[in-house]
Design an enzyme around this catalytic site. Sequence first.
Site, PDB file in Angstrom:
ATOM      1  N   PRO A  10       0.795  -1.230   0.000  1.00  0.00           N
ATOM      2  CA  PRO A  10       0.000   0.000   0.000  1.00  0.00           C
ATOM      3  C   PRO A  10       0.829   1.281   0.000  1.00  0.00           C
ATOM      4  O   PRO A  10       1.884   1.353   0.621  1.00  0.00           O
ATOM      5  CB  PRO A  10      -0.818  -0.105   1.298  1.00  0.00           C
ATOM      6  N   ASN A  11       0.293   2.238  -0.725  1.00  0.00           N
ATOM      7  CA  ASN A  11       0.826   3.601  -0.844  1.00  0.00           C
ATOM      8  C   ASN A  11       2.080   3.717  -1.703  1.00  0.00           C
ATOM      9  O   ASN A  11       2.536   4.825  -1.987  1.00  0.00           O
ATOM     10  CB  ASN A  11       1.072   4.236   0.547  1.00  0.00           C
ATOM     11  N   ARG A  18       4.837  11.050  -2.733  1.00  0.00           N
ATOM     12  CA  ARG A  18       4.631  10.761  -1.315  1.00  0.00           C
ATOM     13  C   ARG A  18       5.899  11.061  -0.501  1.00  0.00           C
ATOM     14  O   ARG A  18       6.945  10.444  -0.739  1.00  0.00           O
ATOM     15  CB  ARG A  18       4.325   9.263  -1.233  1.00  0.00           C
ATOM     16  N   TYR A  23      11.028   9.075   0.823  1.00  0.00           N
ATOM     17  CA  TYR A  23      11.009   8.002  -0.180  1.00  0.00           C
ATOM     18  C   TYR A  23      11.662   8.375  -1.521  1.00  0.00           C
ATOM     19  O   TYR A  23      11.747   7.535  -2.404  1.00  0.00           O
ATOM     20  CB  TYR A  23       9.557   7.553  -0.424  1.00  0.00           C
ATOM     21  N   ASN A  75       8.129  -5.396  -1.012  1.00  0.00           N
ATOM     22  CA  ASN A  75       8.076  -4.263  -0.096  1.00  0.00           C
ATOM     23  C   ASN A  75       6.610  -4.197   0.341  1.00  0.00           C
ATOM     24  O   ASN A  75       5.772  -3.665  -0.386  1.00  0.00           O
ATOM     25  CB  ASN A  75       8.495  -2.964  -0.791  1.00  0.00           C
ATOM     26  N   ALA A  78       3.213  -0.640   4.781  1.00  0.00           N
ATOM     27  CA  ALA A  78       2.853  -0.694   6.204  1.00  0.00           C
ATOM     28  C   ALA A  78       2.440  -2.103   6.654  1.00  0.00           C
ATOM     29  O   ALA A  78       2.517  -2.417   7.846  1.00  0.00           O
ATOM     30  CB  ALA A  78       1.746   0.306   6.499  1.00  0.00           C
ATOM     31  N   HIS A  81       4.532  -4.325   9.115  1.00  0.00           N
ATOM     32  CA  HIS A  81       4.570  -4.205  10.569  1.00  0.00           C
ATOM     33  C   HIS A  81       3.455  -4.965  11.284  1.00  0.00           C
ATOM     34  O   HIS A  81       3.526  -5.127  12.497  1.00  0.00           O
ATOM     35  CB  HIS A  81       4.547  -2.718  10.947  1.00  0.00           C
ATOM     36  N   ASP A  88       2.330 -15.338   6.762  1.00  0.00           N
ATOM     37  CA  ASP A  88       1.992 -16.754   6.587  1.00  0.00           C
ATOM     38  C   ASP A  88       1.997 -17.162   5.114  1.00  0.00           C
ATOM     39  O   ASP A  88       2.334 -18.304   4.795  1.00  0.00           O
ATOM     40  CB  ASP A  88       0.619 -17.054   7.210  1.00  0.00           C
ATOM     41  N   GLU A  99      12.958  -9.158   1.451  1.00  0.00           N
ATOM     42  CA  GLU A  99      12.151  -8.001   1.890  1.00  0.00           C
ATOM     43  C   GLU A  99      12.948  -6.714   1.645  1.00  0.00           C
ATOM     44  O   GLU A  99      14.133  -6.655   1.975  1.00  0.00           O
ATOM     45  CB  GLU A  99      11.892  -8.190   3.391  1.00  0.00           C
ATOM     46  N   HIS A 101      12.900  -2.358   1.958  1.00  0.00           N
ATOM     47  CA  HIS A 101      12.310  -1.076   2.374  1.00  0.00           C
ATOM     48  C   HIS A 101      13.171   0.047   1.846  1.00  0.00           C
ATOM     49  O   HIS A 101      14.402   0.011   1.994  1.00  0.00           O
ATOM     50  CB  HIS A 101      12.201  -0.982   3.897  1.00  0.00           C
ATOM     51  N   ILE A 102      12.526   1.026   1.249  1.00  0.00           N
ATOM     52  CA  ILE A 102      13.251   2.146   0.649  1.00  0.00           C
ATOM     53  C   ILE A 102      13.890   3.000   1.743  1.00  0.00           C
ATOM     54  O   ILE A 102      15.054   3.381   1.663  1.00  0.00           O
ATOM     55  CB  ILE A 102      12.269   2.995  -0.201  1.00  0.00           C
ATOM     56  N   SER A 103      13.126   3.290   2.767  1.00  0.00           N
ATOM     57  CA  SER A 103      13.615   4.152   3.847  1.00  0.00           C
ATOM     58  C   SER A 103      14.298   3.318   4.926  1.00  0.00           C
ATOM     59  O   SER A 103      14.125   2.098   4.987  1.00  0.00           O
ATOM     60  CB  SER A 103      12.439   4.935   4.451  1.00  0.00           C
ATOM     61  N   ARG A 108      13.183   5.599  11.993  1.00  0.00           N
ATOM     62  CA  ARG A 108      11.878   6.270  11.941  1.00  0.00           C
ATOM     63  C   ARG A 108      11.032   5.913  13.174  1.00  0.00           C
ATOM     64  O   ARG A 108      11.572   5.505  14.200  1.00  0.00           O
ATOM     65  CB  ARG A 108      11.181   5.913  10.615  1.00  0.00           C
ATOM     66  N   ARG A 112       7.679   1.199  13.074  1.00  0.00           N
ATOM     67  CA  ARG A 112       8.316   0.720  11.833  1.00  0.00           C
ATOM     68  C   ARG A 112       9.539  -0.143  12.102  1.00  0.00           C
ATOM     69  O   ARG A 112      10.118  -0.725  11.190  1.00  0.00           O
ATOM     70  CB  ARG A 112       8.725   1.906  10.949  1.00  0.00           C
TER      71      ARG A 112
HETATM   72  C1  DHK Z   1       7.181   1.732   2.937  1.00  0.00           C
HETATM   73  C2  DHK Z   1       6.048   2.024   3.596  1.00  0.00           C
HETATM   74  O1  DHK Z   1       4.923   2.281   2.938  1.00  0.00           O
HETATM   75  C3  DHK Z   1       6.013   2.120   5.056  1.00  0.00           C
HETATM   76  O2  DHK Z   1       4.750   1.811   5.592  1.00  0.00           O
HETATM   77  C4  DHK Z   1       7.085   1.300   5.727  1.00  0.00           C
HETATM   78  C5  DHK Z   1       8.412   1.277   3.629  1.00  0.00           C
HETATM   79  C6  DHK Z   1       8.431   1.602   5.096  1.00  0.00           C
HETATM   80  C7  DHK Z   1       9.659   1.671   2.870  1.00  0.00           C
HETATM   81  O3  DHK Z   1      10.553   2.283   3.429  1.00  0.00           O
HETATM   82  O4  DHK Z   1       9.759   1.334   1.688  1.00  0.00           O
HETATM   83  O5  DHK Z   1       7.101   1.566   7.107  1.00  0.00           O
END
Ligand code: DHK
Length: 145
Positions: A10-11, A18, A23, A75, A78, A81, A88, A99, A101-103, A108, A112
């Site tokens: 998501p997102n 964003r 990011y 990735n 959210a 978490h 599963d 896995e 994660h960009i950030s 943070r 997270r």
């Molecule tokens: C991306 C998200 O959308 C966040 O909810 C995660 C992750 C971190 C990222 O860093 O790519 O907490």
Amino acid sequence: MKKILILNGPNLNRLGKREPHIYGSETLDDVKNSLELLANQIGCKIDFKQSNHEGDIVDSIHNAEDEEYDGLIINPGAFTHYSYAIRDAIASVSYPTVEVHISNVHARELFRHHSVVSPVTVGQIVGLGTKGYKLALLSLVKEDI
Ligand code: DHK
């Protein structure tokens, strides 16, 4: 030729717009294009998807087993978490998952810092920006790097 699935949660469709200070300014299409370039260079096939829906992500993970993918880069956004369903699903398949994660999630908010999916992945790449996806692809495809 190895076939790798890349899933974004998501997102991540908002990448580029964003919170760019967190990011970056690249869009998800930019990420996809640069991964396709790398895939051509190293001789593998990728499929790149994004969904804002937990069940879609679970279905994609299951289907990838039937479709004989050799690995997954995820990735989960959210969902990282708190989604035991995604955790599963990853545990239910036999191909390896990395896995990304960009950030730097550890620098943070506290929520997270914990990933419920990490224990069922072969590894986690965090905080290296979108380069993390490329490193994940190299690690799944090129066993000798
Ligand atoms: C991306 C998200 O959308 C966040 O909810 C995660 C992750 C971190 C990222 O860093 O790519 O907490």
